[in-house]
Design a protein around this motif. Structure first.
Motif, PDB file in Angstrom:
ATOM      1  N   LYS A   1      -7.929   6.435   0.319  1.00  0.00           N
ATOM      2  CA  LYS A   1      -7.344   6.753   1.626  1.00  0.00           C
ATOM      3  C   LYS A   1      -8.062   5.992   2.737  1.00  0.00           C
ATOM      4  N   GLU A   2      -9.392   5.983   2.658  1.00  0.00           N
ATOM      5  CA  GLU A   2     -10.174   5.294   3.692  1.00  0.00           C
ATOM      6  C   GLU A   2      -9.885   3.792   3.687  1.00  0.00           C
ATOM      7  N   ILE A   3      -9.802   3.239   2.485  1.00  0.00           N
ATOM      8  CA  ILE A   3      -9.526   1.802   2.359  1.00  0.00           C
ATOM      9  C   ILE A   3      -8.173   1.467   2.991  1.00  0.00           C
ATOM     10  N   LEU A   4      -7.182   2.308   2.699  1.00  0.00           N
ATOM     11  CA  LEU A   4      -5.850   2.078   3.268  1.00  0.00           C
ATOM     12  C   LEU A   4      -5.869   2.231   4.784  1.00  0.00           C
ATOM     13  N   LYS A   5      -6.659   3.203   5.247  1.00  0.00           N
ATOM     14  CA  LYS A   5      -6.723   3.454   6.684  1.00  0.00           C
ATOM     15  C   LYS A   5      -7.245   2.215   7.424  1.00  0.00           C
ATOM     16  N   ILE A   6      -8.163   1.509   6.788  1.00  0.00           N
ATOM     17  CA  ILE A   6      -8.705   0.299   7.416  1.00  0.00           C
ATOM     18  C   ILE A   6      -7.740  -0.879   7.275  1.00  0.00           C
ATOM     19  N   LEU A   7      -7.203  -1.057   6.073  1.00  0.00           N
ATOM     20  CA  LEU A   7      -6.476  -2.296   5.799  1.00  0.00           C
ATOM     21  C   LEU A   7      -5.003  -2.309   6.204  1.00  0.00           C
ATOM     22  N   LEU A   8      -4.331  -1.160   6.112  1.00  0.00           N
ATOM     23  CA  LEU A   8      -2.898  -1.181   6.427  1.00  0.00           C
ATOM     24  C   LEU A   8      -2.594  -1.654   7.853  1.00  0.00           C
TER      25      LEU A   8
ATOM     26  N   GLU B   1      -5.942  -4.907  -6.064  1.00  0.00           N
ATOM     27  CA  GLU B   1      -7.270  -4.280  -5.959  1.00  0.00           C
ATOM     28  C   GLU B   1      -7.201  -2.771  -6.212  1.00  0.00           C
ATOM     29  N   LEU B   2      -6.118  -2.157  -5.722  1.00  0.00           N
ATOM     30  CA  LEU B   2      -6.006  -0.706  -5.860  1.00  0.00           C
ATOM     31  C   LEU B   2      -5.292  -0.317  -7.150  1.00  0.00           C
ATOM     32  N   ASP B   3      -4.870  -1.358  -7.879  1.00  0.00           N
ATOM     33  CA  ASP B   3      -4.168  -1.130  -9.130  1.00  0.00           C
ATOM     34  C   ASP B   3      -2.930  -0.253  -8.930  1.00  0.00           C
ATOM     35  N   THR B   4      -2.105  -0.666  -7.964  1.00  0.00           N
ATOM     36  CA  THR B   4      -0.874   0.068  -7.697  1.00  0.00           C
ATOM     37  C   THR B   4       0.261  -0.937  -7.525  1.00  0.00           C
ATOM     38  N   ARG B   5       1.499  -0.468  -7.355  1.00  0.00           N
ATOM     39  CA  ARG B   5       2.621  -1.400  -7.206  1.00  0.00           C
ATOM     40  C   ARG B   5       2.745  -1.876  -5.765  1.00  0.00           C
ATOM     41  N   GLU B   6       3.181  -3.121  -5.601  1.00  0.00           N
ATOM     42  CA  GLU B   6       3.332  -3.674  -4.251  1.00  0.00           C
ATOM     43  C   GLU B   6       4.309  -2.859  -3.408  1.00  0.00           C
ATOM     44  N   GLU B   7       5.359  -2.350  -4.072  1.00  0.00           N
ATOM     45  CA  GLU B   7       6.366  -1.563  -3.347  1.00  0.00           C
ATOM     46  C   GLU B   7       5.718  -0.404  -2.603  1.00  0.00           C
ATOM     47  N   ASN B   8       4.723   0.203  -3.247  1.00  0.00           N
ATOM     48  CA  ASN B   8       4.052   1.342  -2.607  1.00  0.00           C
ATOM     49  C   ASN B   8       3.363   0.925  -1.316  1.00  0.00           C
ATOM     50  N   ILE B   9       2.728  -0.240  -1.368  1.00  0.00           N
ATOM     51  CA  ILE B   9       2.032  -0.725  -0.172  1.00  0.00           C
ATOM     52  C   ILE B   9       3.050  -1.018   0.935  1.00  0.00           C
ATOM     53  N   TRP B  10       4.146  -1.705   0.559  1.00  0.00           N
ATOM     54  CA  TRP B  10       5.183  -2.017   1.554  1.00  0.00           C
ATOM     55  C   TRP B  10       5.719  -0.748   2.196  1.00  0.00           C
ATOM     56  N   GLU B  11       5.896   0.278   1.350  1.00  0.00           N
ATOM     57  CA  GLU B  11       6.432   1.540   1.851  1.00  0.00           C
ATOM     58  C   GLU B  11       5.474   2.164   2.869  1.00  0.00           C
ATOM     59  N   GLU B  12       4.186   2.137   2.532  1.00  0.00           N
ATOM     60  CA  GLU B  12       3.180   2.690   3.448  1.00  0.00           C
ATOM     61  C   GLU B  12       3.157   1.896   4.760  1.00  0.00           C
ATOM     62  N   LEU B  13       3.288   0.576   4.635  1.00  0.00           N
ATOM     63  CA  LEU B  13       3.293  -0.278   5.830  1.00  0.00           C
ATOM     64  C   LEU B  13       4.459   0.081   6.735  1.00  0.00           C
ATOM     65  N   GLU B  14       5.607   0.305   6.082  1.00  0.00           N
ATOM     66  CA  GLU B  14       6.820   0.652   6.807  1.00  0.00           C
ATOM     67  C   GLU B  14       6.614   1.925   7.627  1.00  0.00           C
ATOM     68  N   LYS B  15       5.943   2.900   6.995  1.00  0.00           N
ATOM     69  CA  LYS B  15       5.742   4.206   7.638  1.00  0.00           C
ATOM     70  C   LYS B  15       4.760   4.127   8.805  1.00  0.00           C
ATOM     71  N   LEU B  16       3.851   3.173   8.691  1.00  0.00           N
ATOM     72  CA  LEU B  16       2.748   3.117   9.651  1.00  0.00           C
ATOM     73  C   LEU B  16       3.216   2.702  11.043  1.00  0.00           C
ATOM     74  N   LYS B  17       2.836   3.497  12.031  1.00  0.00           N
ATOM     75  CA  LYS B  17       3.140   3.124  13.417  1.00  0.00           C
ATOM     76  C   LYS B  17       1.859   2.645  14.067  1.00  0.00           C
TER      77      LYS B  17
END
Ligand SMILES: [Zn+2]
Length: 429
Positions: free
Chosen positions: A380-387, A409-425
């Motif tokens: 969570k912390e890593i995402l909080k910094i990088l997203l 690096e997080l061993d997850t699917r790219e779609e998940n990252i894109w989705e999180e990016l989309e949500k981020l304001k």
């Protein structure tokens, strides 16, 4: 009819003289030529015509009169170019309106006070304690030339030596207070703001003294540094220390090294990194970034950066990123600032500059070394910094590169990252 100041300045200054004070000119028939300072070239296509008092570059198409040249080479507005050339020509600029005149006079007097105070502090280096200060500075690696060049001084440990000096020169105590050099007590007494401190004068873009930084010397109490408060001529959020001396080199090398303090800046210049300036408090402002932008789009940060904790620094970097700067970070050895490294071995600093990494790489390294990617909290912390950082990247190709790297690096699917990016304001600025 009276001549305008512009005509007056043009009649007094010769274009060849003005331009050759910035770049070397070679005679070529009736004209002069040089390598163009505004684009990079191997064969000179920059010409100056003394007969017509104009310049022109056949390579990049730039050209004009002395005002245009000074605006471009100094990276300043017309008004500043006018002032610079008026000073050179000895032409006095007439005020526009009585209000402006009053403000101008008040500002002018503050400039005069700061200049005189600077001379006063410099002079104090000749005294007994002053000599100890010089020894101390030399011990920190600052040589005699640099002490003179940066006009370092000493504010004696007395209640009002500076005030007395300035009053004798004809300035009022109220004005000295307005220049930030005196403090008024409740009983309406004035005393010197800087006492028992090593003085670093702060210059504006034209090398006029506008404020001071004072560092404690030989005493324990009080803040390590105190500064001139904001005045009519000094605004901490607008100044970059050393930029007046760095601007030409920043343009030449096409990058600016940003450090944190006076000594870092001075030692960097002394070692030949003359494209160095510094921010006080490290929080870069919109104004400072706009100023830097006149000289280069490339910033190398040599701060001690803790991106997980230091929001002011991070905010400045975000601003710089949004203003379209390419940002690189110098990786300094632990517990060392540029001053330490340069005073030990300038070559070492050069290596560090050459090995600067991109800001994104820096964020990745910091995020993954500060937090454990194998725990939910850490992720969570890593995402909080990088997203947010990835979200700010305007170039889509570049953005997807970092998304895929983060997913890996997080061993997850790219779609998940894109989705999180989309949500981020992103926070509004
Ligand atoms: Zn050119």
């Amino acid at each position: 009819m009276e001549r305008s100041p512009i005509e007056e300045i043009k009649s007094r200054l010769d274009i060849v003289e003005v331009i050759s004070s910035y770049i070397p000119l070679k005679k070529c028939g009736a004209n002069y030529r040089a390598l163009c300072p505004f684009h990079s070239e191997k064969n000179p296509s920059f010409f100056v015509s003394p007969a017509r008092q104009i310049w022109h570059c056949f390579g990049c198409g730039a050209g004009g009169d002395i005002f245009k040249f000074v605006m471009m080479i100094e990276g300043v507005e017309f008004g500043d170019a006018l002032r610079i050339l008026a000073k050179k020509a000895g032409v006095e600029l007439k005020p526009i309106s009585p209000e402006y005149q009053k403000l101008k006079t008040e500002r002018q007097r503050l400039y005069e006070i700061c200049e005189l105070a600077c001379k006063f502090f410099e002079k104090q280096l000749e005294g007994k304690t002053g000599k100890e200060v010089v020894q101390y500075l030399k011990g920190r690696g600052i040589n005699e030339d640099s002490i003179k060049k940066w006009r370092i001084g000493w504010a004696p440990e007395t209640k009002k030596a500076l005030i007395d000096f300035l009053v004798k020169k004809g300035y009022k105590k109220e004005e000295i207070e307005k220049a930030g050099l005196a403090i008024k007590t409740e009983s309406h007494e004035y005393f010197d703001r800087f006492r028992g401190r090593i003085i670093f004068p702060i210059f504006d873009i034209n090398s006029q003294v506008i404020g001071f930084g004072g560092r404690v010397f030989k005493k324990e109490q009080g803040a390590k540094y105190i500064n001139t408060p904001n005045t009519l001529i000094y605004d901490k959020s607008k100044v970059l220390y050393g930029l007046d001396r760095a601007k030409v080199d920043i343009r030449k090398k096409n990058f600016c090294i940003l450090v944190e303090g006076y000594t870092d800046t001075i030692l960097a210049h002394q070692a030949g990194f003359e494209n160095t300036a510094s921010v006080s408090g490290t929080a870069l402002t919109q104004y400072q970034l706009a100023t830097l932008k006149r000289y280069s789009d490339n910033l190398y940060l040599a701060f001690d950066m803790d991106i997980a904790g230091d929001f002011a620094t991070k905010r400045g970097i975000d601003l710089a990123q949004e203003s379209g700067f390419n940002i690189k970070v110098l990786i300094l050895p632990k517990e060392k600032d540029p001053a330490d490294i340069i005073s030990q071995d300038p070559k070492e600093f050069e290596k560090i500059v050459l090995n600067a990494i991109s800001i994104l790489d820096f964020y990745f390294q910091s995020a993954f070394s500060n937090f454990d990617k194998n725990t939910l909290e850490g992720r969570k912390e890593i995402l909080k910094i990088l997203l947010p950082v990835i979200k700010r990247i305007e170039n889509k190709v570049e953005q997807s590169f970092w998304v895929s790297k983060l997913a890996k690096e997080l061993d997850t699917r790219e779609e998940n990252i894109w989705e999180e990016l989309e949500k981020l304001k992103l926070e509004e600025r």
